[in-house]
Design a protein around this motif. Structure first.
Motif, mmCIF file in Angstrom:
data_model
loop_
_atom_site.group_PDB
_atom_site.id
_atom_site.type_symbol
_atom_site.label_atom_id
_atom_site.label_comp_id
_atom_site.label_asym_id
_atom_site.label_seq_id
_atom_site.Cartn_x
_atom_site.Cartn_y
_atom_site.Cartn_z
ATOM 1 N N GLN A 154 -20.162 -68.289 -0.381
ATOM 2 C CA GLN A 154 -19.766 -68.529 0.644
ATOM 3 C C GLN A 154 -18.567 -68.466 1.006
ATOM 4 O OE1 GLN A 154 -19.681 -73.336 0.770
ATOM 5 N NE2 GLN A 154 -21.543 -72.610 -0.539
ATOM 6 N N ILE A 155 -18.033 -68.249 2.219
ATOM 7 C CA ILE A 155 -16.741 -68.116 2.951
ATOM 8 C C ILE A 155 -16.482 -69.490 3.493
ATOM 9 C CG2 ILE A 155 -15.047 -67.116 4.431
ATOM 10 C CD1 ILE A 155 -15.046 -65.645 1.727
ATOM 11 N N ARG A 156 -15.331 -70.183 3.377
ATOM 12 C CA ARG A 156 -15.124 -71.433 4.315
ATOM 13 C C ARG A 156 -13.878 -70.967 5.118
ATOM 14 N NH1 ARG A 156 -16.177 -76.317 0.062
ATOM 15 N NH2 ARG A 156 -18.100 -75.744 -0.304
ATOM 16 N N LEU A 157 -13.914 -71.308 6.612
ATOM 17 C CA LEU A 157 -12.880 -71.139 7.235
ATOM 18 C C LEU A 157 -12.744 -72.067 8.449
ATOM 19 C CD1 LEU A 157 -13.554 -68.221 9.800
ATOM 20 C CD2 LEU A 157 -15.386 -69.404 8.398
ATOM 21 N N THR A 158 -11.524 -72.295 8.885
ATOM 22 C CA THR A 158 -11.269 -73.330 10.063
ATOM 23 C C THR A 158 -12.208 -73.104 11.138
ATOM 24 O OG1 THR A 158 -9.414 -72.163 10.677
ATOM 25 C CG2 THR A 158 -9.135 -73.978 9.132
ATOM 26 N N PRO A 159 -12.721 -74.067 12.097
ATOM 27 C CA PRO A 159 -13.365 -73.565 13.147
ATOM 28 C C PRO A 159 -12.329 -73.016 14.212
ATOM 29 C CG PRO A 159 -13.778 -75.802 12.541
ATOM 30 C CD PRO A 159 -12.856 -75.383 11.531
ATOM 31 N N ASN A 160 -12.872 -72.240 15.368
ATOM 32 C CA ASN A 160 -12.119 -71.833 16.218
ATOM 33 C C ASN A 160 -11.072 -71.056 16.075
ATOM 34 O OD1 ASN A 160 -13.917 -73.593 17.953
ATOM 35 N ND2 ASN A 160 -12.782 -75.425 17.530
ATOM 36 N N ASN A 161 -11.011 -70.198 15.043
ATOM 37 C CA ASN A 161 -10.014 -69.294 14.413
ATOM 38 C C ASN A 161 -10.675 -67.889 14.865
ATOM 39 O OD1 ASN A 161 -8.212 -67.501 13.184
ATOM 40 N ND2 ASN A 161 -7.195 -69.482 12.472
ATOM 41 N N ALA A 162 -10.498 -67.118 15.740
ATOM 42 C CA ALA A 162 -11.352 -65.830 16.022
ATOM 43 C C ALA A 162 -10.794 -64.782 14.949
ATOM 44 C CB ALA A 162 -10.721 -65.323 17.491
ATOM 45 N N GLU A 163 -9.329 -64.818 14.596
ATOM 46 C CA GLU A 163 -9.002 -63.671 13.575
ATOM 47 C C GLU A 163 -9.586 -64.100 12.224
ATOM 48 O OE1 GLU A 163 -4.567 -62.478 14.411
ATOM 49 O OE2 GLU A 163 -4.622 -64.429 14.088
ATOM 50 N N LEU A 164 -9.664 -65.471 11.768
ATOM 51 C CA LEU A 164 -10.439 -65.565 10.541
ATOM 52 C C LEU A 164 -12.021 -65.258 10.492
ATOM 53 C CD1 LEU A 164 -8.865 -69.058 9.008
ATOM 54 C CD2 LEU A 164 -8.598 -66.569 8.456
ATOM 55 N N LYS A 165 -12.476 -65.639 11.829
ATOM 56 C CA LYS A 165 -13.851 -65.251 11.964
ATOM 57 C C LYS A 165 -14.390 -63.665 11.955
ATOM 58 C CE LYS A 165 -18.242 -66.431 14.639
ATOM 59 N NZ LYS A 165 -18.648 -64.830 14.634
#
Length: 325
Positions: A154-165
């Motif tokens: 799994q990848i984990r990323l901060t919410p509401n970050n379009a670039e990371l998504k």
């Protein structure tokens, strides 16, 4: 466009087109033996982004180390443009001792940004953050589940970050979880330096799993391809499906102490009431089923054969986003 810009790490200069292994030495072992943390740098002559692949912040999370090792061994880290930095083992002290923590008992992933004259772990955090991360544009930090807990890839990323998504879509791990940055973590401090970092979780500590490794390596290749950095000789495997986004999840805890008999539902979508495991005593007196409290994906399982009442044994999603918003 050819690059003429040099970069410097720990006093070592690396020119475009050069490759160099820089040994990070902050402290010796207690027997005065030197302890080196290799930083492997590969640069193209063509200008481009700087990408970091790191692992081993927790010294017992071997699967992440194996992923970065394969990126180097298969020469995936030789970029078509830009620079790739690989640090397979950040916490070499823990790796030697097969331990999560530093010898000072601290979790390196809770002491960032660190201090120059602080604890041993704090000093390492400080040098990584001041010497390496200001150079980095993109990063993937590889982890595994702690203790006996097995994470599906799994990848984990901060919410509401379009670039990371966008980057998570490109990496395309089986699952992507939205999770807030933890104070003191490598990811939190890196984000403050505007580094676009994905955190990969897969497998469990003190273990190498070939399926997990393949997911990590293939995701890294897809990311490099997206950045026009992957050498065309490296084949990208066809993507079977899109990553499943998980916005909310929760832990199922043991209601009894005893022996845990897992039903191998990890990674599966299960319906409410499905038996995930049973807990028994050692003497044949009782057997209790562990049932799913809701529909969802099982994204982490405790594979310990012995559990105590209150132990976290399964991590289950609560709501699912197909990633197409």
């Amino acid at each position: 466009m050819k690059s003429t810009k040099s970069i410097t790490i720990l006093g070592e200069t690396i020119l475009p087109g050069q490759n160099k292994t820089i040994d990070m030495e902050i402290a010796k072992l207690h027997n005065t033996a030197k302890l080196k943390i290799p930083i492997i740098v590969e640069r193209s002559k063509i200008d481009g982004p700087i990408v970091l692949f790191s692992a081993g912040i927790h010294g017992d999370e071997i699967n992440g180390i194996e992923i970065v090792r394969q990126l180097i061994a298969k020469k995936i880290n030789k970029p078509q443009r830009g620079t790739i930095i690989c640090i397979p083992v950040i916490n070499m002290f823990g790796f030697i001792n097969r331990s999560r923590e530093f010898p000072d008992g601290r979790d390196l992933n809770r002491v960032f940004p660190g201090t120059k004259k602080g604890s041993l772990a704090s000093r390492f955090a400080y040098h990584i953050l001041t010497e390496i991360m200001p150079l980095v544009d993109y990063a993937v930090d590889f982890h595994a589940g702690g203790a006996s807990r097995f994470n599906v890839p799994q990848i984990r990323l901060t919410p509401n970050n379009a670039e990371l998504k966008i980057l998570a879509d490109v990496f395309n791990a089986p699952f992507t979880l939205f999770s807030k940055n933890i104070s003191g973590s490598f990811r939190n401090s890196s984000q403050k330096l505007n580094v676009k970092m994905l955190l990969f979780e897969g497998g469990k500590s003190l273990d190498i799993n070939n399926n997990i490794t393949a997911e990590g390596v293939n995701g890294a290749k897809r990311l490099l391809h997206h950045l026009n950095m992957l050498d065309p000789k490296h084949i990208i495997e066809e993507q079977k499906s899109k990553t499943i986004y998980i916005e909310n999840s929760g832990w199922i805890r043991a209601q009894y102490s005893g022996l845990l008999h897992d039903n191998n539902k990890i990674g599966c979508f299960i319906k409410k009431g499905t038996a995930l495991a049973s807990i028994t005593d050692p003497f044949g007196k009782f057997e209790r089923k562990v049932k799913a409290p809701n529909d969802g994906y099982i994204i982490n399982a405790n594979l310990s054969p012995i559990v105590y009442q209150g132990d976290a044994i399964y991590h289950i999603s609560k709501s699912i986003d197909d990633g197409n918003e």
